[in-house]
Design an enzyme around this catalytic site. Structure first.
Site, short mmCIF file in Angstrom:
data_model
loop_
_atom_site.label_atom_id
_atom_site.label_comp_id
_atom_site.label_asym_id
_atom_site.label_seq_id
_atom_site.Cartn_x
_atom_site.Cartn_y
_atom_site.Cartn_z
N SER A 16 -32.72 4.03 33.24
CA SER A 16 -32.39 4.95 32.16
C SER A 16 -30.97 4.69 31.67
O SER A 16 -30.16 4.04 32.33
CB SER A 16 -32.55 6.41 32.61
OG SER A 16 -31.84 6.66 33.81
N GLU A 18 -27.50 6.45 29.38
CA GLU A 18 -26.86 7.68 28.93
C GLU A 18 -25.97 7.40 27.73
O GLU A 18 -25.17 6.46 27.73
CB GLU A 18 -26.04 8.31 30.05
CG GLU A 18 -25.38 9.63 29.63
CD GLU A 18 -24.83 10.39 30.81
OE1 GLU A 18 -25.64 10.76 31.68
OE2 GLU A 18 -23.60 10.60 30.86
N THR A 49 -25.52 13.48 26.39
CA THR A 49 -24.65 14.45 27.04
C THR A 49 -24.43 15.69 26.16
O THR A 49 -24.76 15.71 24.98
CB THR A 49 -23.28 13.83 27.40
OG1 THR A 49 -22.61 13.45 26.19
CG2 THR A 49 -23.46 12.61 28.29
N HIS A 77 -28.99 16.68 27.80
CA HIS A 77 -28.35 17.51 28.81
C HIS A 77 -28.37 18.95 28.33
O HIS A 77 -28.25 19.23 27.13
CB HIS A 77 -26.90 17.08 29.01
CG HIS A 77 -26.75 15.76 29.70
ND1 HIS A 77 -25.61 15.40 30.39
CD2 HIS A 77 -27.59 14.70 29.82
CE1 HIS A 77 -25.75 14.19 30.90
NE2 HIS A 77 -26.95 13.74 30.55
N GLY A 108 -22.31 22.55 33.97
CA GLY A 108 -21.44 22.33 32.83
C GLY A 108 -20.01 22.76 33.10
O GLY A 108 -19.72 23.41 34.10
N ASP A 109 -19.13 22.38 32.21
CA ASP A 109 -17.71 22.69 32.32
C ASP A 109 -17.34 23.84 31.40
O ASP A 109 -17.87 23.98 30.31
CB ASP A 109 -16.86 21.46 31.96
CG ASP A 109 -17.12 20.30 32.91
OD1 ASP A 109 -17.26 20.56 34.12
OD2 ASP A 109 -17.18 19.15 32.44
N LYS A 165 -30.58 23.11 44.11
CA LYS A 165 -31.04 22.66 42.80
C LYS A 165 -32.43 22.03 42.90
O LYS A 165 -33.29 22.26 42.04
CB LYS A 165 -30.05 21.65 42.21
CG LYS A 165 -28.74 22.26 41.76
CD LYS A 165 -27.87 21.28 41.00
CE LYS A 165 -27.21 20.25 41.88
NZ LYS A 165 -26.18 19.45 41.15
N GLN A 212 -9.03 3.46 31.25
CA GLN A 212 -10.05 4.47 30.95
C GLN A 212 -10.85 4.82 32.21
O GLN A 212 -11.10 6.00 32.49
CB GLN A 212 -10.98 3.95 29.86
CG GLN A 212 -12.05 4.95 29.42
CD GLN A 212 -13.02 4.32 28.44
OE1 GLN A 212 -13.73 3.36 28.76
NE2 GLN A 212 -13.04 4.84 27.21
N PHE A 216 -11.11 8.54 33.99
CA PHE A 216 -12.39 9.20 34.22
C PHE A 216 -12.60 9.48 35.70
O PHE A 216 -13.06 10.55 36.10
CB PHE A 216 -13.55 8.33 33.71
CG PHE A 216 -13.69 8.30 32.22
CD1 PHE A 216 -13.01 9.18 31.40
CD2 PHE A 216 -14.53 7.37 31.62
CE1 PHE A 216 -13.14 9.14 30.02
CE2 PHE A 216 -14.67 7.32 30.25
CZ PHE A 216 -13.98 8.21 29.45
N HIS A 266 -29.33 4.35 36.61
CA HIS A 266 -29.01 5.09 35.39
C HIS A 266 -27.67 4.59 34.89
O HIS A 266 -26.65 4.73 35.58
CB HIS A 266 -28.95 6.60 35.70
CG HIS A 266 -28.59 7.45 34.53
ND1 HIS A 266 -29.50 7.79 33.56
CD2 HIS A 266 -27.42 8.05 34.17
CE1 HIS A 266 -28.92 8.57 32.65
NE2 HIS A 266 -27.65 8.72 32.99
#
Length: 284
Positions: A16, A18, A49, A77, A108-109, A165, A212, A216, A266
Site C-alpha cells: 500500500s 500513503e 492522511t 484517514h 489524531g493530533d 484497538k 527532513q 520527522f 506500506h
C-alpha cells in the site's frame, strides 16, 4: 525473537501507499503526477492522511476522490480528536456515499489552540464507534508503534493501547516507520502473545532528505540508527549520494522484513514517486 520465514503457507503480501492532501495547485499537480507514476505497481490500496483536528477533512476527501478516479482503492484517514459523534457520522456517511470501503482510524493530533479532545479520546474508542455505526462496511486499519508511541509511558502500556484497538474491531495495523527490523519483529511477537492475529504491516519511509527525515523522526519518535545518521550527515548537500545510500538501506530493510514474515509493506510516499519506484525495482 524470530525473523526467519515461516514454513507454513502465507497470504500474498499486501502493498500500500500513503499520500497527503495538497495545499496548493503546484502540490496538487505533484500529487497527481506521483499517483500516476505509482499506479502500475498495483498497490492494494492508497491511504490519504488527515490533518490535526480534521484540518484537512475536505482535502482528504478531494485527494481520495482523485485517487479513486485514477483507479486506486482508497483508505482515508479518520481521526476522533476534536470531533463530535455527529461530525464522525457525517464523515462516515460521505465516505460510504463515495463507495469507500477502507479507513485508517487514528486518535489524531490536537491542533494548537484547540482546547477540547472530544467525546472519543482514543483510537480504540473511534474503532468501536465506527463498528457500531457501520457494522462491517469498512476495513479498518489502525496505527502500531514498533519503537513506542512518542507519548507512551512504558512499552507494556503502549502495547495495551494497541491491543485495545485491535479488540475494538480493527482488521489490521500499519506501523510508524522505523529502520530497526528487530523492533518490528519484537512488536509482532508481543502482540501475538496477547492474542493479536491480524496482520501488522510495516510502514516504510524512503530516505531522500536527511534534514527532513531527522525532523520527522524527532517529532514521531522514530529512531534513526547512529550509523545511518553519521553516514547521511557525512554526505552533506550531496543529494544524489543520500538517495543512493537511502535506497540501499531501505531496500535491505524491506527485504529482511518480507523474508522474516511481514505481511506486506506500506510506503510513505511523501507525494513523490521516484524513491518508492526505486525500492520496488530493487526488491523485484
Amino acid at each position: 525473537m524470530s525473523s526467519q520465514p515461516s514454513s507454513s503457507p502465507r497470504a500474498a503480501p499486501v502493498y500500500s501507499l500513503e499520500f497527503f492532501p495538497p495545499r496548493d495547485v503546484a502540490a496538487q499537480e505533484r500529487l497527481v503526477r506521483a499517483a500516476k507514476q505509482l499506479l502500475p505497481l498495483g498497490a492494494d490500496f492508497a491511504s490519504v492522511t488527515f490533518g490535526a483536528g480534521g484540518s484537512t477533512r475536505a482535502g482528504t476527501l478531494s485527494a481520495a476522490e482523485m485517487l479513486q478516479r485514477l483507479g486506486y482503492d482508497v483508505a482515508p484517514h479518520i481521526s476522533c480528536v476534536g470531533s463530535t459523534p455527529d461530525d464522525l457520522r457525517s464523515v462516515l456517511a460521505t465516505y460510504r456515499e463515495h463507495g469507500i470501503r477502507r479507513l485508517v482510524a487514528l486518535r489524531g493530533d490536537m491542533p494548537s489552540g484547540m482546547g477540547e479532545m472530544g467525546e472519543l479520546r482514543y483510537a480504540s474508542d473511534l474503532v468501536a464507534f465506527i463498528r457500531r455505526e457501520t457494522g462491517d462496511w469498512f476495513n479498518i486499519e489502525v496505527a502500531a508503534y514498533p519503537e513506542m508511541h512518542p507519548q507512551g509511558q512504558t512499552p507494556e502500556q503502549d502495547l495495551d493501547h494497541f491491543v485495545r484497538k485491535m479488540q475494538a474491531g480493527a482488521n489490521g495495523a500499519i506501523t510508524q516507520y522505523f529502520f530497526n527490523a528487530d523492533a518490528y519483529f519484537d512488536l509482532v511477537e508481543r502482540a501475538a502473545a496477547r492474542g493479536v492475529t491480524a496482520p501488522i504491516v510495516p510502514g516504510i519511509m524512503p530516505i531522500t532528505n536527511f534534514s527532513q527525515l531527522a525532523r520527522f523522526s524527532d517529532m514521531c519518535g522514530a529512531e534513526i540508527p547512529r550509523w545511518i545518521r553519521l553516514r547521511l550527515a557525512a554526505f552533506g548537500d550531496d543529494r544524489a549520494s543520500i538517495r543512493a545510500f537511502g535506497l540501499d538501506v531501505v531496500t535491505a530493510l524491506c527485504r529482511r522484513l518480507l523474508e522474516g514474515g511481514a505481511p506486506g509493506l506500506h510506503f510513505y510516499t511523501m507525494n513523490q514517486a521516484e524513491s518508492v519506484l526505486g525500492i520496488w525495482k530493487a526488491l523485484k
